[in-house]
Design an enzyme around this catalytic site. Structure first.
Site, PDB file in Angstrom:
ATOM      1  N   LYS A 149       4.526  -4.282 -11.004  1.00 20.65           N
ATOM      2  CA  LYS A 149       4.184  -5.727 -11.063  1.00 20.65           C
ATOM      3  C   LYS A 149       4.855  -7.472 -10.792  1.00 20.65           C
ATOM      4  O   LYS A 149       5.418  -7.636 -12.203  1.00 20.65           O
ATOM      5  CB  LYS A 149       3.100  -5.687 -12.718  1.00 20.65           C
ATOM      6  CG  LYS A 149       2.228  -6.715 -12.527  1.00 20.65           C
ATOM      7  CD  LYS A 149       1.483  -6.190 -14.260  1.00 20.65           C
ATOM      8  CE  LYS A 149       0.297  -6.859 -14.181  1.00 20.65           C
ATOM      9  NZ  LYS A 149      -0.695  -6.798 -13.727  1.00 20.65           N
ATOM     10  N   GLU A 182      -6.915   0.598  -4.051  1.00 18.07           N
ATOM     11  CA  GLU A 182      -7.585  -0.126  -5.667  1.00 18.07           C
ATOM     12  C   GLU A 182      -7.834  -1.334  -5.495  1.00 18.07           C
ATOM     13  O   GLU A 182      -7.608  -2.166  -4.182  1.00 18.07           O
ATOM     14  CB  GLU A 182      -6.099  -0.212  -6.775  1.00 18.07           C
ATOM     15  CG  GLU A 182      -5.287  -1.137  -5.930  1.00 18.07           C
ATOM     16  CD  GLU A 182      -3.712  -1.006  -7.164  1.00 18.07           C
ATOM     17  OE1 GLU A 182      -4.298  -1.317  -8.563  1.00 18.07           O
ATOM     18  OE2 GLU A 182      -2.889  -2.105  -6.530  1.00 18.07           O
ATOM     19  N   LEU A 207      -1.455  -0.759  -8.627  1.00 19.60           N
ATOM     20  CA  LEU A 207      -0.499  -0.291  -9.929  1.00 19.60           C
ATOM     21  C   LEU A 207      -1.113   0.830 -10.958  1.00 19.60           C
ATOM     22  O   LEU A 207      -2.206   0.784 -11.192  1.00 19.60           O
ATOM     23  CB  LEU A 207      -1.013  -1.230  -9.822  1.00 19.60           C
ATOM     24  CG  LEU A 207       0.067  -2.149 -11.265  1.00 19.60           C
ATOM     25  CD1 LEU A 207       1.255  -2.847 -11.565  1.00 19.60           C
ATOM     26  CD2 LEU A 207      -1.214  -3.361 -12.834  1.00 19.60           C
TER      27      LEU A 207
HETATM   28  N1  PLP Z   1      -4.331  -3.334  -9.743  1.00 21.19           N
HETATM   29  C1  PLP Z   1      -3.737  -4.307  -9.852  1.00 21.19           C
HETATM   30  C2  PLP Z   1      -3.834  -4.555  -7.960  1.00 21.19           C
HETATM   31  C3  PLP Z   1      -3.516  -5.662 -11.048  1.00 21.19           C
HETATM   32  O1  PLP Z   1      -3.399  -6.806 -10.684  1.00 21.19           O
HETATM   33  C4  PLP Z   1      -4.242  -5.255 -11.832  1.00 21.19           C
HETATM   34  C5  PLP Z   1      -3.888  -6.193 -13.159  1.00 21.19           C
HETATM   35  O2  PLP Z   1      -3.368  -7.025 -12.969  1.00 21.19           O
HETATM   36  C6  PLP Z   1      -4.687  -4.057 -12.035  1.00 21.19           C
HETATM   37  C7  PLP Z   1      -4.418  -3.440 -11.175  1.00 21.19           C
HETATM   38  C8  PLP Z   1      -5.163  -3.373 -13.620  1.00 21.19           C
HETATM   39  O3  PLP Z   1      -3.805  -3.450 -14.631  1.00 21.19           O
HETATM   40  P1  PLP Z   1      -3.849  -3.692 -16.102  1.00 21.19           P
HETATM   41  O4  PLP Z   1      -5.914  -2.886 -16.416  1.00 21.19           O
HETATM   42  O5  PLP Z   1      -2.694  -3.178 -16.566  1.00 21.19           O
HETATM   43  O6  PLP Z   1      -4.844  -4.977 -15.794  1.00 21.19           O
END
Ligand code: PLP
Length: 285
Positions: A149, A182, A207
């Site tokens: 991240k 995603e 992610l």
């Molecule tokens: N995928 C991406 C690219 C993201 O930036 C995020 C969240 O910001 C997610 C998935 C979802 O992650 P989370 O459920 O931990 O917020």
């Protein structure tokens, strides 16, 4: 109401909160971040978010600057100082400040830690969830390690803006083999016409969302299974239901993909039930 931010050990009025021009986060995106939902003034899934932060830092070879417990104290203080009941808290850690050079600073420097918080518009979010949102697909042109991240989000920024310019809420990235990875800031799910719930497996191309992980727990408790595999855009167009998950949207139903109506064009029962049940399974602290 005055806002406050945390910067390297100090809680500062928002207008005075700054990082150095040679911070490696600014120059190289050499930084990682986390976003937690705040609900009823409490942090949602702090433990999981800080565990993922630890992993991101580890992958980037940035030392964890303080214990998860101490970071939790900072996050809670930022939430309290900004009087957030419903909103988000943002945490960013960069490798630190050093003369501009690609190589890691040697000797190493102290990481830069920044935390901010802001309210979210609950009425707007609930209204969006009640109608569902539109997504549009675009080629996934991100680097090969989006499981980290990092703040290197330029492709996500451009994809989100392109989606908005096309009247949509979110972009779905599609890999070179035509499979959805995603969203620009959320994980993507579909329910196929024969009722299978599918989301991409957690490799380096997505992610590993915390919301995604909690959704898995909700499903497990309900005796439902999720198939973790790549799905094509064609499968998504033919889906009965689609939705995205993220800490700030929880479970957001998707009702059109590239202009194709998903199912009957309304939020489906799976997404609706997951959204309703989510906070019974998430940790609040
Ligand atoms: N995928 C991406 C690219 C993201 O930036 C995020 C969240 O910001 C997610 C998935 C979802 O992650 P989370 O459920 O931990 O917020």
């Amino acid at each position: 109401m005055s806002r406050f931010a945390y910067v390297n050990g100090r809680y500062l009025p928002f207008r005075d909160a700054r990082v150095h021009v040679e911070d490696r986060g600014c120059q190289f995106s050499d930084a990682v971040y986390e976003v937690c939902e705040v609900r009823g003034g409490r942090l949602i899934d702090e433990r999981r978010h800080l565990a993922r932060l630890n992993r991101s830092l580890d992958q980037m070879r940035i030392p964890m600057p303080m214990s998860p417990r101490a970071l939790g104290v900072v996050l809670r203080e930022v939430v309290a100082k900004n009087r957030i009941r419903y909103g988000l808290v943002y945490l960013q850690i960069s490798r630190g400040v050093a003369r501009r050079d690609l190589a890691f600073p040697s000797p190493s420097v102290a990481p830069t830690i920044v935390a901010t918080a802001r309210p979210l518009n609950r009425v707007r979010n609930e209204a969006l969830a009640a109608t569902g949102v539109a997504v549009v697909s675009m080629p996934d042109n991100r680097w090969g390690r989006v499981d980290i991240k990092s703040v290197g989000l330029l492709p996500n920024v451009l994809a989100r803006q392109a989606a908005i310019d096309r009247g949509a809420h979110e972009a779905w990235f599609v890999d070179s083999e035509g499979r959805v990875t995603e969203g620009a800031s959320a994980n993507a799910f579909i329910v196929t016409a024969d009722g299978n719930l599918i989301t991409r497996h957690a490799d380096h191309a997505i992610l590993q969302g915390i919301t995604r992980a909690v959704v898995f727990e909700v499903l497990k408790a309900q005796g439902l299974t999720v198939e973790e595999r790549a799905f094509t855009l064609a499968e998504a167009y033919a889906a009965r239901e689609a939705f995205v998950t993220s800490a700030t949207q929880i479970v957001m139903p998707v009702v059109t993909i590239d202009g194709h109506t998903v199912g009957d064009g309304k939020p489906g029962p799976v997404a609706t039930a997951l959204r309703r049940e989510f906070h019974r399974f998430a940790e609040a602290a």
